[in-house]
Design a protein around this motif. Structure first.
Motif, PDB file in Angstrom:
ATOM      1  N   VAL A   1       0.150  -1.499   1.670  1.00  0.00           N
ATOM      2  CA  VAL A   1      -0.834  -2.393   1.063  1.00  0.00           C
ATOM      3  C   VAL A   1      -2.224  -1.781   1.241  1.00  0.00           C
ATOM      4  CG1 VAL A   1      -1.755  -4.741   1.004  1.00  0.00           C
ATOM      5  CG2 VAL A   1       0.616  -4.344   1.763  1.00  0.00           C
ATOM      6  N   PRO A   2      -3.006  -1.659   0.177  1.00  0.00           N
ATOM      7  CA  PRO A   2      -4.370  -1.126   0.331  1.00  0.00           C
ATOM      8  C   PRO A   2      -5.295  -2.150   0.973  1.00  0.00           C
ATOM      9  CG  PRO A   2      -4.019  -1.819  -1.929  1.00  0.00           C
ATOM     10  CD  PRO A   2      -2.692  -1.988  -1.223  1.00  0.00           C
ATOM     11  N   GLY A   3      -6.331  -1.660   1.621  1.00  0.00           N
ATOM     12  CA  GLY A   3      -7.354  -2.543   2.166  1.00  0.00           C
ATOM     13  C   GLY A   3      -8.457  -2.759   1.155  1.00  0.00           C
ATOM     14  N   TYR A   4      -9.553  -3.345   1.620  1.00  0.00           N
ATOM     15  CA  TYR A   4     -10.710  -3.609   0.748  1.00  0.00           C
ATOM     16  C   TYR A   4     -11.953  -2.948   1.327  1.00  0.00           C
ATOM     17  CZ  TYR A   4      -8.548  -7.208  -2.212  1.00  0.00           C
ATOM     18  OH  TYR A   4      -7.774  -7.887  -3.131  1.00  0.00           O
ATOM     19  N   CYS A   5     -12.857  -2.581   0.423  1.00  0.00           N
ATOM     20  CA  CYS A   5     -14.167  -2.055   0.810  1.00  0.00           C
ATOM     21  C   CYS A   5     -15.235  -2.793   0.014  1.00  0.00           C
ATOM     22  CB  CYS A   5     -14.250  -0.559   0.527  1.00  0.00           C
ATOM     23  SG  CYS A   5     -15.869   0.184   0.888  1.00  0.00           S
TER      24      CYS A   5
ATOM     25  N   PRO B   1      13.778  -2.664   1.048  1.00  0.00           N
ATOM     26  CA  PRO B   1      12.409  -2.138   0.878  1.00  0.00           C
ATOM     27  C   PRO B   1      11.490  -2.564   2.009  1.00  0.00           C
ATOM     28  CG  PRO B   1      12.810  -3.964  -0.620  1.00  0.00           C
ATOM     29  CD  PRO B   1      14.130  -3.648   0.007  1.00  0.00           C
ATOM     30  N   VAL B   2      10.440  -1.759   2.201  1.00  0.00           N
ATOM     31  CA  VAL B   2       9.483  -1.979   3.277  1.00  0.00           C
ATOM     32  C   VAL B   2       8.076  -2.059   2.702  1.00  0.00           C
ATOM     33  CG1 VAL B   2       8.557  -1.108   5.455  1.00  0.00           C
ATOM     34  CG2 VAL B   2      10.939  -0.663   4.854  1.00  0.00           C
ATOM     35  N   VAL B   3       7.340  -3.073   3.110  1.00  0.00           N
ATOM     36  CA  VAL B   3       5.930  -3.200   2.750  1.00  0.00           C
ATOM     37  C   VAL B   3       5.130  -3.192   4.048  1.00  0.00           C
ATOM     38  CG1 VAL B   3       4.141  -4.682   1.773  1.00  0.00           C
ATOM     39  CG2 VAL B   3       6.335  -4.436   0.605  1.00  0.00           C
ATOM     40  N   MET B   4       4.205  -2.232   4.172  1.00  0.00           N
ATOM     41  CA  MET B   4       3.441  -2.050   5.403  1.00  0.00           C
ATOM     42  C   MET B   4       1.958  -2.284   5.147  1.00  0.00           C
ATOM     43  SD  MET B   4       5.383   1.449   6.647  1.00  0.00           S
ATOM     44  CE  MET B   4       5.429   2.118   4.969  1.00  0.00           C
ATOM     45  N   SER B   5       1.304  -2.878   6.120  1.00  0.00           N
ATOM     46  CA  SER B   5      -0.143  -3.093   6.027  1.00  0.00           C
ATOM     47  C   SER B   5      -0.795  -2.638   7.318  1.00  0.00           C
ATOM     48  CB  SER B   5      -0.448  -4.575   5.771  1.00  0.00           C
ATOM     49  OG  SER B   5       0.026  -5.374   6.850  1.00  0.00           O
TER      50      SER B   5
ATOM     51  N   PRO C   1      -0.026  -7.143  -4.871  1.00  0.00           N
ATOM     52  CA  PRO C   1       1.303  -6.570  -5.151  1.00  0.00           C
ATOM     53  C   PRO C   1       1.283  -5.490  -6.224  1.00  0.00           C
ATOM     54  CG  PRO C   1       1.480  -8.944  -4.908  1.00  0.00           C
ATOM     55  CD  PRO C   1       0.010  -8.615  -4.933  1.00  0.00           C
ATOM     56  N   ALA C   2       0.404  -5.612  -7.197  1.00  0.00           N
ATOM     57  CA  ALA C   2       0.325  -4.621  -8.267  1.00  0.00           C
ATOM     58  C   ALA C   2      -0.305  -3.315  -7.807  1.00  0.00           C
ATOM     59  CB  ALA C   2      -0.473  -5.188  -9.445  1.00  0.00           C
ATOM     60  N   HIS C   3      -0.938  -3.331  -6.638  1.00  0.00           N
ATOM     61  CA  HIS C   3      -1.631  -2.144  -6.134  1.00  0.00           C
ATOM     62  C   HIS C   3      -0.932  -1.524  -4.925  1.00  0.00           C
ATOM     63  CE1 HIS C   3      -5.279  -2.449  -8.666  1.00  0.00           C
ATOM     64  NE2 HIS C   3      -5.037  -3.749  -8.622  1.00  0.00           N
ATOM     65  N   LEU C   4       0.302  -1.935  -4.642  1.00  0.00           N
ATOM     66  CA  LEU C   4       1.033  -1.312  -3.546  1.00  0.00           C
ATOM     67  C   LEU C   4       1.157   0.188  -3.786  1.00  0.00           C
ATOM     68  CD1 LEU C   4       3.989  -3.799  -2.882  1.00  0.00           C
ATOM     69  CD2 LEU C   4       1.986  -3.407  -1.446  1.00  0.00           C
ATOM     70  N   ALA C   5       0.951   0.973  -2.731  1.00  0.00           N
ATOM     71  CA  ALA C   5       1.020   2.429  -2.851  1.00  0.00           C
ATOM     72  C   ALA C   5       2.366   2.930  -2.331  1.00  0.00           C
ATOM     73  CB  ALA C   5      -0.113   3.083  -2.069  1.00  0.00           C
ATOM     74  N   PRO C   6       3.174   3.597  -3.170  1.00  0.00           N
ATOM     75  CA  PRO C   6       4.456   4.149  -2.689  1.00  0.00           C
ATOM     76  C   PRO C   6       4.202   5.264  -1.677  1.00  0.00           C
ATOM     77  CG  PRO C   6       4.351   4.079  -5.095  1.00  0.00           C
ATOM     78  CD  PRO C   6       2.955   3.846  -4.601  1.00  0.00           C
ATOM     79  N   VAL C   7       5.024   5.320  -0.636  1.00  0.00           N
ATOM     80  CA  VAL C   7       4.911   6.392   0.345  1.00  0.00           C
ATOM     81  C   VAL C   7       5.647   7.609  -0.200  1.00  0.00           C
ATOM     82  CG1 VAL C   7       5.419   7.129   2.704  1.00  0.00           C
ATOM     83  CG2 VAL C   7       4.767   4.752   2.245  1.00  0.00           C
ATOM     84  N   ALA C   8       4.940   8.702  -0.342  1.00  0.00           N
ATOM     85  CA  ALA C   8       5.514   9.916  -0.930  1.00  0.00           C
ATOM     86  C   ALA C   8       6.745  10.373  -0.154  1.00  0.00           C
ATOM     87  CB  ALA C   8       4.464  11.025  -0.963  1.00  0.00           C
ATOM     88  N   GLY C   9       7.828  10.603  -0.881  1.00  0.00           N
ATOM     89  CA  GLY C   9       9.047  11.113  -0.256  1.00  0.00           C
ATOM     90  C   GLY C   9       9.894  10.065   0.414  1.00  0.00           C
TER      91      GLY C   9
ATOM     92  N   VAL D   1      -4.372   5.424   1.878  1.00  0.00           N
ATOM     93  CA  VAL D   1      -4.371   4.645   0.642  1.00  0.00           C
ATOM     94  C   VAL D   1      -5.806   4.223   0.367  1.00  0.00           C
ATOM     95  CG1 VAL D   1      -3.537   2.548  -0.491  1.00  0.00           C
ATOM     96  CG2 VAL D   1      -2.033   3.824   1.063  1.00  0.00           C
ATOM     97  N   PRO D   2      -6.361   4.567  -0.793  1.00  0.00           N
ATOM     98  CA  PRO D   2      -7.752   4.217  -1.087  1.00  0.00           C
ATOM     99  C   PRO D   2      -7.987   2.706  -1.022  1.00  0.00           C
ATOM    100  CG  PRO D   2      -6.918   5.795  -2.684  1.00  0.00           C
ATOM    101  CD  PRO D   2      -5.735   5.339  -1.898  1.00  0.00           C
ATOM    102  N   TYR D   3      -9.189   2.342  -0.605  1.00  0.00           N
ATOM    103  CA  TYR D   3      -9.577   0.942  -0.565  1.00  0.00           C
ATOM    104  C   TYR D   3      -9.733   0.392  -1.979  1.00  0.00           C
ATOM    105  CZ  TYR D   3     -10.844   1.543   4.384  1.00  0.00           C
ATOM    106  OH  TYR D   3     -10.823   1.797   5.733  1.00  0.00           O
ATOM    107  N   LEU D   4      -9.448  -0.881  -2.125  1.00  0.00           N
ATOM    108  CA  LEU D   4      -9.713  -1.575  -3.372  1.00  0.00           C
ATOM    109  C   LEU D   4     -11.133  -2.112  -3.369  1.00  0.00           C
ATOM    110  CD1 LEU D   4      -6.470  -3.726  -3.777  1.00  0.00           C
ATOM    111  CD2 LEU D   4      -7.021  -1.589  -4.957  1.00  0.00           C
ATOM    112  N   ASP D   5     -11.708  -2.230  -4.547  1.00  0.00           N
ATOM    113  CA  ASP D   5     -12.990  -2.909  -4.683  1.00  0.00           C
ATOM    114  C   ASP D   5     -12.755  -4.404  -4.535  1.00  0.00           C
ATOM    115  OD1 ASP D   5     -15.022  -4.337  -6.789  1.00  0.00           O
ATOM    116  OD2 ASP D   5     -15.952  -2.629  -5.768  1.00  0.00           O
TER     117      ASP D   5
END
Length: 291
Positions: A105-109, A61-65, A90-98, A77-81
């Motif tokens: 990894v989502p960022g923050y806003c 598996p690959v985790v990208m930021s 880790p609970a908010h990792l976004a799967p890459v479609a396909g 990937v939408p920003y997290l509050d």
């Protein structure tokens, strides 16, 4: 259960990759200039080439930021509050479609007053928090320098300065470019730039003052580059004084960290330096729980 993970810090211009075991040990690493702008939109092909060059199989598996998750990246990937704690990333990792097994990894806003954002730094902050930095100011210098106040493992405040980008633009073209073309690292000129930032003049006025110093022979042209560096970095510290007047933690390359440590000493802020690779590797260990 996966025993290995490929973590990628995929920025605008550069990319760093780390193959890690579940115990957090780094098994292989790779760095190149294949950032978002270089891959021409072919993130899948670029990832496949990276896997091949590192000998990492498709089942790992690959985790990208970083900017890979921006609107111009592989998948937005939408920003997290900022109310979401770092440990919840880790609970908010976004799967890459396909692309099964690939996550971003989502960022923050932050929208409390001035709006500010970050992508990529949140992963380093997760690693730093896991190493005990749950409260206080963390500075992440770079193209866009981030000052982040952590409170209880959450991003409480976020302030971004375009320090690195502005320095590069000034050196590449315009009035100061010829003056900044050469010259060694000059500690005294850097300190003078830090001191000039204390005057709190409008930055555009202070920058023109660099040219004025040289043409009036108040300062040697060879000192201009270091002076501008001190002025821009000093502007961050002047803005921070009053709310970041305690110790700060710096996450940056050794060369850049040394500059910010010198600035921190100049402004009377105790500073601790942390290796960016070490905090990133510490963060990757947290993502195994999602895989």
């Amino acid at each position: 259960m996966h025993t290995q993970l490929l973590g990628i810090d995929w920025g605008t211009s550069n990319r760093r990759a780390y193959l890690v075991g579940r115990d957090g040990k780094c098994l292989a690493r790779h760095a190149d200039d294949q950032g978002m702008l270089a891959v021409g939109g072919d993130f899948a092909g670029s990832l496949a080439a990276l896997r091949a060059s590192m000998g990492v199989g498709a089942a790992i598996p690959v985790v990208m930021s970083g900017m890979v998750g921006s609107a111009s990246g592989w998948q937005e990937v939408p920003y997290l509050d900022t109310g979401v704690p770092l440990t919840a990333l880790p609970a908010h990792l976004a799967p890459v479609a396909g692309h099964p097994g690939c996550f971003i990894v989502p960022g923050y806003c932050t929208r409390d007053g001035a709006v500010d954002v970050m992508r990529g730094e949140e992963t380093q902050l997760l690693g730093a928090a896991g190493r005990g930095l749950s409260d206080g100011w963390v500075v992440l210098p770079g193209t866009h320098s981030k000052w982040v106040f952590l409170r209880g493992g959450r991003v409480d405040q976020l302030v971004t300065y375009m320090t690195g980008e502005l320095f590069a633009m000034l050196a590449a073209g315009g009035t100061l470019a010829a003056l900044m073309a050469g010259g060694p690292d000059d500690a005294s000129a850097f300190a003078a730039g830090l001191q000039e930032a204390r005057r709190a003049r409008p930055l555009s006025n202070a920058l023109f003052g660099v040219r004025a110093r040289v043409v009036s022979k108040t300062m040697a042209a060879a000192q201009a580059r270091s002076f501008v560096s001190g002025l821009l970095i000093g502007t961050e510290f002047v803005a921070a004084q009053g709310h970041a007047d305690s110790a700060i933690d710096i996450i940056a390359s050794p060369a850049l960290s040394a500059r910010y440590e010198r600035a921190a000493e100049h402004y009377g802020m105790p500073a601790r330096a942390h290796d960016p690779d070490e905090v990133y590797l510490a963060a990757l260990a947290h993502f195994f729980e999602r895989l």
